[in-house]
Design a protein around this motif. Sequence first.
Motif, PDB file in Angstrom:
ATOM      1  N   GLY A  82      -6.079 -10.758   5.536  1.00 17.90           N
ATOM      2  CA  GLY A  82      -5.477  -9.243   6.161  1.00 17.90           C
ATOM      3  C   GLY A  82      -4.939  -8.346   5.336  1.00 17.90           C
ATOM      4  O   GLY A  82      -3.751  -8.171   5.487  1.00 17.90           O
ATOM      5  N   ILE A  83      -5.674  -7.837   4.301  1.00 18.03           N
ATOM      6  CA  ILE A  83      -5.165  -6.996   3.339  1.00 18.03           C
ATOM      7  C   ILE A  83      -5.575  -5.472   3.558  1.00 18.03           C
ATOM      8  O   ILE A  83      -6.920  -5.481   4.243  1.00 18.03           O
ATOM      9  CB  ILE A  83      -5.460  -7.258   2.003  1.00 18.03           C
ATOM     10  CG1 ILE A  83      -6.697  -7.636   1.599  1.00 18.03           C
ATOM     11  CG2 ILE A  83      -4.506  -8.661   1.648  1.00 18.03           C
ATOM     12  CD1 ILE A  83      -7.038  -8.031   0.258  1.00 18.03           C
ATOM     13  N   PRO A  84      -5.253  -4.581   2.826  1.00 22.98           N
ATOM     14  CA  PRO A  84      -5.733  -2.945   3.295  1.00 22.98           C
ATOM     15  C   PRO A  84      -7.049  -3.069   2.771  1.00 22.98           C
ATOM     16  O   PRO A  84      -7.513  -3.597   1.550  1.00 22.98           O
ATOM     17  CB  PRO A  84      -4.626  -2.235   2.842  1.00 22.98           C
ATOM     18  CG  PRO A  84      -3.509  -3.192   2.738  1.00 22.98           C
ATOM     19  CD  PRO A  84      -4.022  -4.534   2.387  1.00 22.98           C
ATOM     20  N   ASP A  85      -7.969  -2.035   3.161  1.00 24.71           N
ATOM     21  CA  ASP A  85      -9.307  -1.867   2.671  1.00 24.71           C
ATOM     22  C   ASP A  85      -9.510  -1.500   1.212  1.00 24.71           C
ATOM     23  O   ASP A  85     -10.399  -1.720   0.489  1.00 24.71           O
ATOM     24  CB  ASP A  85     -10.033  -0.703   3.688  1.00 24.71           C
ATOM     25  CG  ASP A  85     -10.220  -1.117   4.987  1.00 24.71           C
ATOM     26  OD1 ASP A  85     -10.225  -2.100   5.201  1.00 24.71           O
ATOM     27  OD2 ASP A  85     -10.398  -0.261   5.745  1.00 24.71           O
ATOM     28  N   GLU A  86      -8.353  -0.709   0.674  1.00 25.72           N
ATOM     29  CA  GLU A  86      -8.298  -0.300  -0.676  1.00 25.72           C
ATOM     30  C   GLU A  86      -8.366  -1.752  -1.494  1.00 25.72           C
ATOM     31  O   GLU A  86      -9.015  -1.838  -2.463  1.00 25.72           O
ATOM     32  CB  GLU A  86      -6.813   0.398  -0.907  1.00 25.72           C
ATOM     33  CG  GLU A  86      -6.816   0.922  -2.380  1.00 25.72           C
ATOM     34  CD  GLU A  86      -8.045   1.704  -3.052  1.00 25.72           C
ATOM     35  OE1 GLU A  86      -8.438   1.542  -4.067  1.00 25.72           O
ATOM     36  OE2 GLU A  86      -8.800   2.340  -2.221  1.00 25.72           O
ATOM     37  N   GLN A  87      -7.512  -2.553  -1.101  1.00 26.93           N
ATOM     38  CA  GLN A  87      -7.319  -3.822  -1.783  1.00 26.93           C
ATOM     39  C   GLN A  87      -8.771  -4.629  -1.740  1.00 26.93           C
ATOM     40  O   GLN A  87      -9.149  -5.312  -2.645  1.00 26.93           O
ATOM     41  CB  GLN A  87      -6.146  -4.688  -1.397  1.00 26.93           C
ATOM     42  CG  GLN A  87      -4.796  -4.003  -1.806  1.00 26.93           C
ATOM     43  CD  GLN A  87      -3.786  -4.968  -1.275  1.00 26.93           C
ATOM     44  OE1 GLN A  87      -3.765  -6.382  -1.498  1.00 26.93           O
ATOM     45  NE2 GLN A  87      -2.535  -4.353  -0.689  1.00 26.93           N
ATOM     46  N   VAL A  88      -9.374  -4.605  -0.815  1.00 27.50           N
ATOM     47  CA  VAL A  88     -10.556  -5.190  -0.415  1.00 27.50           C
ATOM     48  C   VAL A  88     -11.542  -4.662  -1.421  1.00 27.50           C
ATOM     49  O   VAL A  88     -12.352  -5.306  -2.032  1.00 27.50           O
ATOM     50  CB  VAL A  88     -11.132  -5.153   1.076  1.00 27.50           C
ATOM     51  CG1 VAL A  88     -12.378  -5.569   1.245  1.00 27.50           C
ATOM     52  CG2 VAL A  88     -10.076  -5.890   1.709  1.00 27.50           C
ATOM     53  N   ARG A  89     -11.789  -3.407  -1.422  1.00 22.89           N
ATOM     54  CA  ARG A  89     -12.499  -2.698  -2.270  1.00 22.89           C
ATOM     55  C   ARG A  89     -12.448  -3.018  -3.927  1.00 22.89           C
ATOM     56  O   ARG A  89     -13.275  -2.917  -4.672  1.00 22.89           O
ATOM     57  CB  ARG A  89     -12.323  -1.343  -2.332  1.00 22.89           C
ATOM     58  CG  ARG A  89     -13.020  -0.523  -1.015  1.00 22.89           C
ATOM     59  CD  ARG A  89     -13.410   0.944  -1.077  1.00 22.89           C
ATOM     60  NE  ARG A  89     -12.119   1.655  -1.018  1.00 22.89           N
ATOM     61  CZ  ARG A  89     -11.206   2.094   0.157  1.00 22.89           C
ATOM     62  NH1 ARG A  89     -11.731   1.611   1.301  1.00 22.89           N
ATOM     63  NH2 ARG A  89     -10.052   2.835   0.107  1.00 22.89           N
ATOM     64  N   LYS A  90     -11.036  -3.560  -4.244  1.00 28.79           N
ATOM     65  CA  LYS A  90     -10.888  -3.903  -5.543  1.00 28.79           C
ATOM     66  C   LYS A  90     -10.942  -5.600  -5.777  1.00 28.79           C
ATOM     67  O   LYS A  90     -10.503  -6.004  -6.827  1.00 28.79           O
ATOM     68  CB  LYS A  90      -9.604  -3.246  -5.946  1.00 28.79           C
ATOM     69  CG  LYS A  90      -9.377  -1.788  -6.265  1.00 28.79           C
ATOM     70  CD  LYS A  90      -7.981  -1.496  -6.839  1.00 28.79           C
ATOM     71  CE  LYS A  90      -7.968   0.161  -6.753  1.00 28.79           C
ATOM     72  NZ  LYS A  90      -6.579   0.662  -7.590  1.00 28.79           N
ATOM     73  N   MET A  91     -11.656  -5.940  -4.858  1.00 30.34           N
ATOM     74  CA  MET A  91     -11.951  -7.454  -5.044  1.00 30.34           C
ATOM     75  C   MET A  91     -10.805  -8.189  -4.666  1.00 30.34           C
ATOM     76  O   MET A  91     -10.747  -9.411  -5.512  1.00 30.34           O
ATOM     77  CB  MET A  91     -12.624  -7.799  -6.020  1.00 30.34           C
ATOM     78  CG  MET A  91     -14.139  -7.214  -6.207  1.00 30.34           C
ATOM     79  SD  MET A  91     -15.162  -7.976  -7.747  1.00 30.34           S
ATOM     80  CE  MET A  91     -16.654  -7.242  -7.491  1.00 30.34           C
TER      81      MET A  91
END
Length: 373
Positions: A217-226
């Motif tokens: 459950g983390i923000p999309d920006e963190q998801v994009r940064k793996m």
Amino acid sequence: MGVLEDINAHRTELKTDSYTTTISDLLGAYKREDLQINPEYQRLFRWDLERQSEYIESLLLNIPTPPLFFATNPDGKSEVIDGLQRLSTLIKFFAPEIFEGEVEIATAENNEQEQNNLKVATLLLGAPLVASIEGYNVKTLPETLVRTLRYTRVPIILLEKESSVRARYHVFKRLNRSGSVLSDQEIRNCSARLFGNDFPQALRELASDPVVRTAIGIPDEQVRKMAIEEFILRLLANLYSPDPLKHSVIEFLDDFMQYGSEGKFLFNDEKKQVVARTFRLLAKTHPDGQAFRFYREDVPRGAVSTNLFDIVSYGVAKNIDYLEDNSPFLKARIIELHKGEDLKDLTGAGSNTKRKYIGRLQLGEKWFSKPEN
């Protein structure tokens, strides 16, 4: 082995050459595919248009820029290991001369998609010293200046093919961690592929699972940064690392990433199932990362905490056989965890010390274990 012998032994693993080449020759090598950018690395081109324009300005004004680092592969082709942002800026600016077929010119809107798409040629912004370059692209910039760019020489440092894979790995990791826009996990993922793709790809596949994303459950920006990959790596390292934490958590995760990518870690179906079952249970009982957020006024709030992640994910994984059939117990224990002194002692200031890190794992395993009747 003494320190002198140790240093000399490692120095022999790294063989380098240095030279300068023109931008024209550099882009020609890229067009011929003699110079390659790993697709996993290429997607990390993130310089905004301001930085791209400033780099072009530096070249036009003959302002010194850092060297590009390449490595020679066994097939004789070169691979970029540092300088992605600068090289991509050049490829994008000269896109109409590099790519077959029609290439678009960026619009005045310069949206995010245009800024980092190599096949959308750059429309420059006004740079700090030469504001008048704003609005120019490779087709409209005066030909004298385009030629200046083409024949500007840039410094290259080449890791020759005789260099060991381990040496390349450490060069890549250290160069990219010295102040780049990449996250620690992006650096690990790219550098570890020098050893092999299987383990990084396995992390990627697990991270793409919607259930895993729901559990963390983390923000999309963190998801994009793996960040999802890093959480999975953290759990795997906690569960299966052959070496305990010695100095820093970053080094601990780096070492396990290398261990996995070298094929020394058997990431078989059984271990994958432990990870999948752990996140599946937490996604069911605590969606949107609630299991990894501190409780405030009896409600999980704030950002996902890596400290809580260590305790909960490790504890659940170690006790997954019991907890899958006793989800009410899991819910109750997570609530009780936030009321105890143990949590306060093992989080907060100095939380990444060896004592607190190991203490969190020990607490998690015991806290979520089957009650003794």
